[in-house]
Design an enzyme around this catalytic site. Structure first.
Site, PDB file in Angstrom:
ATOM      1  N   LYS A   1      -6.035 -12.732  -6.065  1.00  0.00           N
ATOM      2  CA  LYS A   1      -7.107 -13.003  -5.097  1.00  0.00           C
ATOM      3  C   LYS A   1      -8.287 -12.074  -5.366  1.00  0.00           C
ATOM      4  O   LYS A   1      -8.105 -10.958  -5.857  1.00  0.00           O
ATOM      5  CB  LYS A   1      -6.587 -12.857  -3.660  1.00  0.00           C
ATOM      6  CG  LYS A   1      -6.568 -11.446  -3.113  1.00  0.00           C
ATOM      7  CD  LYS A   1      -6.450 -11.441  -1.579  1.00  0.00           C
ATOM      8  CE  LYS A   1      -6.606  -9.993  -1.109  1.00  0.00           C
ATOM      9  NZ  LYS A   1      -6.606  -9.809   0.325  1.00  0.00           N
TER      10      LYS A   1
ATOM     11  N   LYS B   1       0.825  -1.208   0.000  1.00  0.00           N
ATOM     12  CA  LYS B   1       0.000   0.000   0.000  1.00  0.00           C
ATOM     13  C   LYS B   1       0.860   1.259   0.000  1.00  0.00           C
ATOM     14  O   LYS B   1       0.579   2.207  -0.732  1.00  0.00           O
ATOM     15  CB  LYS B   1      -0.945   0.003   1.204  1.00  0.00           C
ATOM     16  CG  LYS B   1      -2.048  -1.032   1.069  1.00  0.00           C
ATOM     17  CD  LYS B   1      -3.165  -0.817   2.062  1.00  0.00           C
ATOM     18  CE  LYS B   1      -4.317  -1.785   1.752  1.00  0.00           C
ATOM     19  NZ  LYS B   1      -5.248  -1.922   2.872  1.00  0.00           N
TER      20      LYS B   1
ATOM     21  N   LYS C   1     -11.862  -6.246  -3.851  1.00  0.00           N
ATOM     22  CA  LYS C   1     -12.623  -5.085  -4.342  1.00  0.00           C
ATOM     23  C   LYS C   1     -11.733  -4.168  -5.190  1.00  0.00           C
ATOM     24  O   LYS C   1     -12.133  -3.688  -6.239  1.00  0.00           O
ATOM     25  CB  LYS C   1     -13.176  -4.331  -3.125  1.00  0.00           C
ATOM     26  CG  LYS C   1     -14.076  -3.167  -3.470  1.00  0.00           C
ATOM     27  CD  LYS C   1     -15.436  -3.639  -3.949  1.00  0.00           C
ATOM     28  CE  LYS C   1     -16.264  -2.457  -4.426  1.00  0.00           C
ATOM     29  NZ  LYS C   1     -17.527  -2.868  -5.022  1.00  0.00           N
TER      30      LYS C   1
HETATM   31  P1  AMP Z   1     -11.185  -7.427   4.130  1.00  0.00           P
HETATM   32  O1  AMP Z   1     -12.333  -7.382   3.208  1.00  0.00           O
HETATM   33  O2  AMP Z   1      -9.871  -7.200   3.456  1.00  0.00           O
HETATM   34  O3  AMP Z   1     -11.401  -6.621   5.393  1.00  0.00           O
HETATM   35  O4  AMP Z   1     -11.100  -8.947   4.607  1.00  0.00           O
HETATM   36  C1  AMP Z   1     -12.041  -9.535   5.468  1.00  0.00           C
HETATM   37  C2  AMP Z   1     -11.726 -10.984   5.656  1.00  0.00           C
HETATM   38  O5  AMP Z   1     -11.903 -11.701   4.444  1.00  0.00           O
HETATM   39  C3  AMP Z   1     -10.281 -11.273   6.084  1.00  0.00           C
HETATM   40  O6  AMP Z   1     -10.294 -12.337   7.010  1.00  0.00           O
HETATM   41  C4  AMP Z   1      -9.603 -11.695   4.818  1.00  0.00           C
HETATM   42  O7  AMP Z   1      -8.532 -12.568   5.067  1.00  0.00           O
HETATM   43  C5  AMP Z   1     -10.736 -12.413   4.075  1.00  0.00           C
HETATM   44  N1  AMP Z   1     -10.593 -12.337   2.615  1.00  0.00           N
HETATM   45  C6  AMP Z   1     -10.590 -11.212   1.853  1.00  0.00           C
HETATM   46  N2  AMP Z   1     -10.465 -11.508   0.530  1.00  0.00           N
HETATM   47  C7  AMP Z   1     -10.370 -12.871   0.465  1.00  0.00           C
HETATM   48  C8  AMP Z   1     -10.232 -13.803  -0.611  1.00  0.00           C
HETATM   49  N3  AMP Z   1     -10.149 -13.414  -1.887  1.00  0.00           N
HETATM   50  N4  AMP Z   1     -10.178 -15.120  -0.302  1.00  0.00           N
HETATM   51  C9  AMP Z   1     -10.262 -15.541   0.980  1.00  0.00           C
HETATM   52  N5  AMP Z   1     -10.399 -14.720   2.037  1.00  0.00           N
HETATM   53  C10 AMP Z   1     -10.465 -13.392   1.792  1.00  0.00           C
END
Ligand code: AMP
Ligand code: TRP
Length: 324
Positions: free
Chosen positions: A191, A111, A194
């Site tokens: 991965k 970032k 968003k």
């Molecule tokens: P975030 O949306 O980045 O706050 O992530 C929320 C949760 O979702 C965290 O535990 C991340 O590790 C998980 N997460 C986000 N994107 C993925 C993905 N593509 N695959 C698996 N887990 C995800």
């Protein structure tokens, strides 16, 4: 009883990556563990944002989590900034965290590398995350794979504080990964995230989901419908494993390897499986959207319950540190 804490940023809609990687796990675990689930708005403001958007997204994330099955009678669900003790403990942890360790965090490097001027909050992001977890003395943290490094830092923080002030006070929190620890995006390249625009939103209507599935990446070696495919390298097959019944998953693999089905046939079956799981979630979300005051009350109640635990920890921490 083991205690779970996990958090999610209100930085965009809940997508099937965070649903399968984390949220679905929280919904299952709330029956076995004391669970505390947090919408981490103080983490979200480490990036650029509009206040009105943040307010809306925080509410939407609350609704999505409730719709996905977080049950306020079982789990404590709240918004981080309503429990200011998190930032108080984060300040304390800042005083025992080496800057070098924060600079080595992969997420920070990614970032910060894109920014001309790096806010200190971005560097200190994992310190606040450690405070989130440790203020509840949570020992288990269900997250996706991308959070493992942050959790290691949380363990280091617990160890450092304990060594200086009270031996054994904070537990060393362990990650709990799901089977679907890393969902790839529709491009099959990175991965699902968003910021990469390769997501399917948890609440998207079926037609919109199909518009995204139809052109989604499959086995790149399967050019014509008559070419046999390899499900193991196909992202659509991974999604079948997450959404379809075991019988369907086996059938899909056979049809793919024998070129019995084309990729579109396979995607149609996936779409139907996804609908089975997602339609009830969309319905619950629509009902909650019609009652924003009820949602606010549920989140406020969660914050009060969380705050009782957090303020207890803070008095003990202040006392141990000569801040009383
Ligand atoms: P975030 O949306 O980045 O706050 O992530 C929320 C949760 O979702 C965290 O535990 C991340 O590790 C998980 N997460 C986000 N994107 C993925 C993905 N593509 N695959 C698996 N887990 C995800
Ligand atoms: N950093 C996490 C993410 O981006 C969100 C988060 C904040 C979190 N505090 C947490 C996750 C505490 C688990 C525990 O996904």
């Amino acid at each position: 009883m083991p205690r779970i804490f996990s958090g999610i940023q209100p930085s965009g809609e809940l997508h099937i990556g965070n649903y399968l990687g984390a949220v679905k796990n929280w919904v299952e675990l709330q029956h076995e563990f004391e669970s505390i689930i947090c919408v981490v708005d103080y983490h979200a403001i480490t990036g650029t944002y509009e206040p009105a958007d943040l307010r809306r997204r925080t509410m939407e994330m609350g609704i999505s989590l409730l719709a996905a099955g977080i049950d306020p009678a079982k789990a404590v669900l709240f918004v981080q900034s309503r429990v200011p003790e998190h930032t108080e403990l984060a300040w304390i942890f800042n005083t025992i965290t080496p800057v070098g360790e924060l600079e080595r965090q992969t997420q920070y490097k990614e970032k910060a590398g894109r920014l001309e001027s790096v806010p200190a909050g971005l560097l200190n992001y994992p310190v606040l995350q450690a405070a989130d977890i440790l203020i509840y003395k949570a020992d288990t943290v269900p997250v996706g794979e991308d959070q493992l490094q942050h959790l290691e830092l949380s363990r280091d923080t617990a160890r450092r504080w304990n060594a200086k002030f009270v031996e054994g006070y904070f537990p060393e929190p362990q990650a709990k990964l799901t089977q679907t620890r890393r969902i790839m995006g529709l491009d099959g390249q990175a991965k699902m995230s968003k910021s990469l625009g390769n997501t399917i939103g948890l609440l998207e209507p079926p037609a919109a989901v199909w518009e995204k599935l139809r052109p989604a990446m499959t086995d790149p070696a399967r050019v014509r419908k008559t070419d046999p495919g390899n499900p193991d390298v196909c992202n659509i097959y991974q999604l079948h494993k997450a959404f379809s019944t075991p019988g369907t998953v086996d059938h899909v693999a056979v049809q793919c390897r024998s070129a019995g089905w084309g990729c579109i046939d396979c995607k149609k079956v996936l779409h139907a499986s996804m609908e089975q799981e997602l339609a009830p979630i969309r319905e619950r979300a629509a009902a909650l959207q019609a009652e924003p005051n009820k949602v606010r009350e549920l989140l406020d109640d969660g914050a009060q319950r969380a705050r009782r635990i957090a303020s207890g920890t803070m008095s003990e921490v202040r006392q141990a540190m000569g801040l009383d």
